[in-house]
Design a protein around this motif. Structure first.
Motif, PDB file in Angstrom:
ATOM      1  N   LEU A  78       1.255  -1.200  -0.109  1.00 26.13           N
ATOM      2  CA  LEU A  78       0.326   0.306  -0.504  1.00 26.13           C
ATOM      3  C   LEU A  78       0.910   1.106  -0.567  1.00 26.13           C
ATOM      4  O   LEU A  78       0.134   1.984  -0.488  1.00 26.13           O
ATOM      5  N   PHE A  84      -1.065   5.447  -6.057  1.00 22.58           N
ATOM      6  CA  PHE A  84      -0.960   6.403  -5.082  1.00 22.58           C
ATOM      7  C   PHE A  84      -0.249   7.801  -5.046  1.00 22.58           C
ATOM      8  O   PHE A  84       0.190   8.461  -4.970  1.00 22.58           O
ATOM      9  N   LEU A 106      -5.817   9.705  -0.319  1.00 25.79           N
ATOM     10  CA  LEU A 106      -6.347   8.205   0.146  1.00 25.79           C
ATOM     11  C   LEU A 106      -7.814   8.496   0.637  1.00 25.79           C
ATOM     12  O   LEU A 106      -8.639   7.055   0.730  1.00 25.79           O
ATOM     13  N   GLU A 108     -10.107   9.241  -1.577  1.00 28.09           N
ATOM     14  CA  GLU A 108     -10.627   8.860  -2.578  1.00 28.09           C
ATOM     15  C   GLU A 108     -11.211   7.286  -2.580  1.00 28.09           C
ATOM     16  O   GLU A 108     -12.071   6.538  -2.413  1.00 28.09           O
ATOM     17  N   TYR A 109      -9.582   6.247  -2.704  1.00 24.75           N
ATOM     18  CA  TYR A 109      -9.766   4.840  -2.104  1.00 24.75           C
ATOM     19  C   TYR A 109     -10.100   4.745  -0.663  1.00 24.75           C
ATOM     20  O   TYR A 109     -11.163   3.890  -1.133  1.00 24.75           O
ATOM     21  N   LEU A 113     -14.047   1.808  -1.444  1.00 25.29           N
ATOM     22  CA  LEU A 113     -14.070   0.879  -0.310  1.00 25.29           C
ATOM     23  C   LEU A 113     -15.020   1.123   0.339  1.00 25.29           C
ATOM     24  O   LEU A 113     -15.667  -0.447   0.759  1.00 25.29           O
ATOM     25  N   ARG A 123     -11.076  -3.170   5.038  1.00 25.17           N
ATOM     26  CA  ARG A 123      -9.450  -2.435   4.655  1.00 25.17           C
ATOM     27  C   ARG A 123      -9.960  -0.763   4.655  1.00 25.17           C
ATOM     28  O   ARG A 123      -8.327  -1.027   4.076  1.00 25.17           O
ATOM     29  N   ILE A 127      -6.362   2.064   5.554  1.00 29.95           N
ATOM     30  CA  ILE A 127      -5.771   2.571   3.805  1.00 29.95           C
ATOM     31  C   ILE A 127      -5.813   3.970   4.844  1.00 29.95           C
ATOM     32  O   ILE A 127      -4.980   5.169   4.829  1.00 29.95           O
ATOM     33  N   LEU A 130      -2.590   4.697   6.334  1.00 31.19           N
ATOM     34  CA  LEU A 130      -1.405   5.861   5.698  1.00 31.19           C
ATOM     35  C   LEU A 130      -1.599   6.777   6.196  1.00 31.19           C
ATOM     36  O   LEU A 130      -0.211   7.224   6.253  1.00 31.19           O
TER      37      LEU A 130
END
Lengths: 581, 96
Positions: A78, A84, A106, A108-109, A113, A123, A127, A130
């Motif tokens: 990741l 990313f 981040l 957006e991801y 999810l 998950r 993210i 991070l």
């Protein structure tokens, strides 16, 4: 034990922790100077990634089990993610500050999810985590610097990086309590591998003061805040013994669940949420004996759609692969009502609109939607789906539900797997009529909590007569015996899914009465199997017969205690409970 | 060359984070462009975040398009990883 200091949670990693609160506060700004130009921002970003990757390599060197190594690998992938990194650099080139660029990339991801299936939803925290790893002071570095030696680590949400560091500080961390937390999150997996007693979903726990004395009982699923010296003492004394028994029975979890004289009793698990599901799988439960679907209906202002429900059932059924899954239809009434359900105020809700009554009389659409979602998802388990009807008092209710199911199976051309239909036996009426009900059904499941309450006409919460409530009552035992006997006659499987099935002292009696399966709290599955493997059916039958004539429940309990001791079954938590009485 | 692989996810939690990370680790060893397709959406086979966004679940069928000089080797490595994880895999198309 003072009850007002107890907070409930879901068990993520079983065990007992005694220690002091150590609260992690996230998102503290790290001491870095925001560079003024794009090039230095990009350079700093690359440096932060490299530092975090270096930290992960250090942690990797200390990992011993495969699961931990795999999760470290996910974190590395990741951090080192091409898309990313490109996204952040693109934002930086558009003039964003580093903090905002990382956050936006981040987010957006994370948002995508969050809309995914239950597993992928969890998950999202990896993210979001991070951001802490790169910018927060908490997550940075490879060592968990902690000042005390008996920390109960407390936080709102736990990312895998933090969990890794906590897992590697085992000698200083006695327990972990998380306010939110996902059951199949990587953090949960890491703490389980590390064997640190852990509870998730403990409301408002982060409001606690640092240094507060705590007991984490991750065998029964609660936290005790500011326990008395007496309670601390007991937990300290029994911790090792209790954990030892749990560990031994866990190590033997794959052994066949049979009595000494070779009678098989299936030990299944009650599942209230995803944490229970994970624990049930880990503890090698024979199946899910009771999936309480209320959790799907509770948190919203409107009922869940068919698709939302379908996703949940599909997930649970496929996770259990070829193992039995018994799904109970929505069973609410009385106390815990979501806002969208309008139920008349009644003087005695326990004897009013609840369970299948509510579904058949007032919420037929809700019932049909739930049934459709279950039937559609049934193809994801090679055993199909077993549907359990709650609060039955007559065969008519069963027939009505069966009509709706048959209509769905015939008219809708839904692709589906095997469908089994069963009823809860939790009223004296259902127990007495169990023979008639069984002619309409594939299985029955005895709910001992309500059966005891309705048989004894006692509200267990009653301050004046609550002590009369006991599943050890000979009246309750006789009713269970009758149901089991009918089951044998008609070749219908009889299970028990109430608290009695998790109570080591009820187990020999239930086995002696002839029930085919027990569905217990997931954490207790190996322990219950351990008891089964150490008793003889023949003797259990005698025990069950004897206690039916006992003058009061307390004597039944003592007889069973004696039985357990005579069979050399060591159950230290019993000693602890005895102590507390 | 260009190879299209069809894979059906038989792992009960789909292509979740750990196998997906394995997938990207392998994919990144090759020069070929690797794209995963599901229900009209695409993901970069070398990016874990991108794959996770596709929400690849149990029983889903995905297409993996591998395009480049080492496509053959990449396809072999990715297929054996997917098969080892219990998934069903077949080559759908091959053009040189």
């Amino acid at each position: 034990m003072q009850l007002n200091n107890i907070l409930k949670g879901v068990i993520i990693s079983p065990g007992i922790g005694v220690g002091h609160a150590y609260v992690l506060r996230n998102n503290q700004a790290v001491d870095y100077q925001e560079p003024s130009d794009t090039d230095s921002r990009i350079a700093l970003f690359n440096r932060l990634i490299k530092n975090a990757m270096d930290d992960l390599s250090l942690l990797q060197g200390r990992a011993v089990d495969d699961e931990t190594l795999e999760i470290i690998n996910v974190q590395q992938s990741l951090l080192d993610d091409v898309e990313f990194k490109e996204a952040v650099i693109r934002l930086l080139k558009n003039g964003y500050k580093l903090r905002d660029a990382i956050h936006n990339a981040l987010a957006e991801y994370g948002e995508t999810l969050a809309k995914s299936s239950p597993y992928f939803r969890e998950r999202a925290i990896d993210i979001q985590g991070l951001e802490n790893v790169l910018l927060g002071s908490m997550s940075g570095g490879s060592v968990f610097n902690i000042a005390i030696n008996d920390a109960i680590v407390i936080c709102k949400e736990l990312d895998p990086f933090q969990a890794l560091k906590i897992a590697f500080a085992q000698d200083k961390v006695k327990g972990v309590i998380v306010e939110e937390g996902g059951a199949s999150s990587h953090a949960a997996i890491l703490l389980r591998s590390a064997g640190i007693p852990t509870l998730f979903k403990v409301s408002n726990i982060t409001a606690i003061n640092d240094g507060e004395s705590l007991v984490v009982d991750a065998l029964r699923g609660f936290v005790i805040i500011d326990p008395s010296p007496d309670v601390i003492n007991r937990y300290t004394i029994y911790k090792l013994k209790i954990e030892d028994i749990y560990k031994k029975s866990f190590d033997a979890r794959k052994m066949p669940s049979k009595t000494i004289d070779n009678i098989g009793i299936d030990i299944m698990a009650n599942v209230n949420n995803y944490a229970d599901l994970e624990l049930a799988i880990r503890n090698d439960a024979y199946g899910i004996g009771l999936l309480r679907t209320e959790f799907i209906f509770m948190n919203e202002d409107s009922p869940p759609s068919e698709e939302e429900q379908y996703e949940v059932y599909k997930y649970v059924l496929s996770r259990m692969k070829n193992k039995t899954v018994i799904i109970r239809l929505l069973d609410i009434g009385g106390e815990k009502m979501p806002a969208y359900l309008k139920v008349p105020q009644e003087r005695n809700p326990q004897l009013g609109m609840r369970g299948i009554r509510l579904l058949l009389r007032q919420e037929r659409d809700l019932l049909t939607t739930q049934l459709r979602a279950i039937i559609r998802a049934s193809k994801y388990n090679s055993n199909g789906a077993m549907i359990l009807i709650p609060m039955v008092v007559s065969a008519k209710e069963v027939v009505e539900v069966k009509m709706i199911i048959n209509e769905l199976l015939n008219n809708d051309r839904i692709e589906h797997g095997r469908i089994g239909i069963g009823a809860m036996i939790e009223t004296p009426a259902a127990a007495l009529l169990s023979g008639n009900l069984m002619r309409e059904l594939d299985f029955v499941s005895i709910g001992t909590n309500d059966l005891s309450q309705y048989t004894l006409a006692v509200d267990r919460e009653s301050t004046s007569v609550g002590d009369l409530y006991s599943q050890f009552s000979p009246a309750v035992i006789k009713l269970i015996g009758q149901v089991a006997e009918n089951g044998h006659k008609l070749n219908i499987k009889v299970g028990v899914c109430g608290e009695a099935a998790s109570d080591p002292l009820m187990v020999p009696i239930l086995v002696g009465l002839g029930v085919d399966s027990l569905s217990s709290e997931p954490v207790n599955v190996p322990l219950i199997k351990h008891i089964i493997r150490n008793i003889k059916m023949r003797e259990a039958i005698n025990l069950a017969k004897d206690v039916m004539d006992a003058p009061d429940p307390e004597i039944v309990r003592e007889e069973s205690m004696k039985f357990i001791k005579d069979h050399g079954i060591e159950l230290p938590q019993l000693a602890m409970e005895e102590d507390q009485r | 060359m260009r190879i299209i692989v069809e894979a059906k996810m038989m792992d009960e939690v789909g292509l979740h984070a750990r196998p997906a990370a394995q997938f990207t680790n392998i994919a990144r060893e090759y020069k070929s462009n690797i794209v995963i397709k599901k229900d009209g959406s695409n993901a970069n086979g070398k990016s874990l975040m991108s794959i996770l966004k596709l929400n690849i679940n149990f029983n889903d069928t995905i297409l993996i398009e591998i395009d480049g000089e080492d496509a053959r080797e990449a396809a072999n490595a990715l297929c054996s990883m997917l098969i080892n994880n219990g998934n069903e895999v077949r080559i759908r198309d091959e053009t040189s």
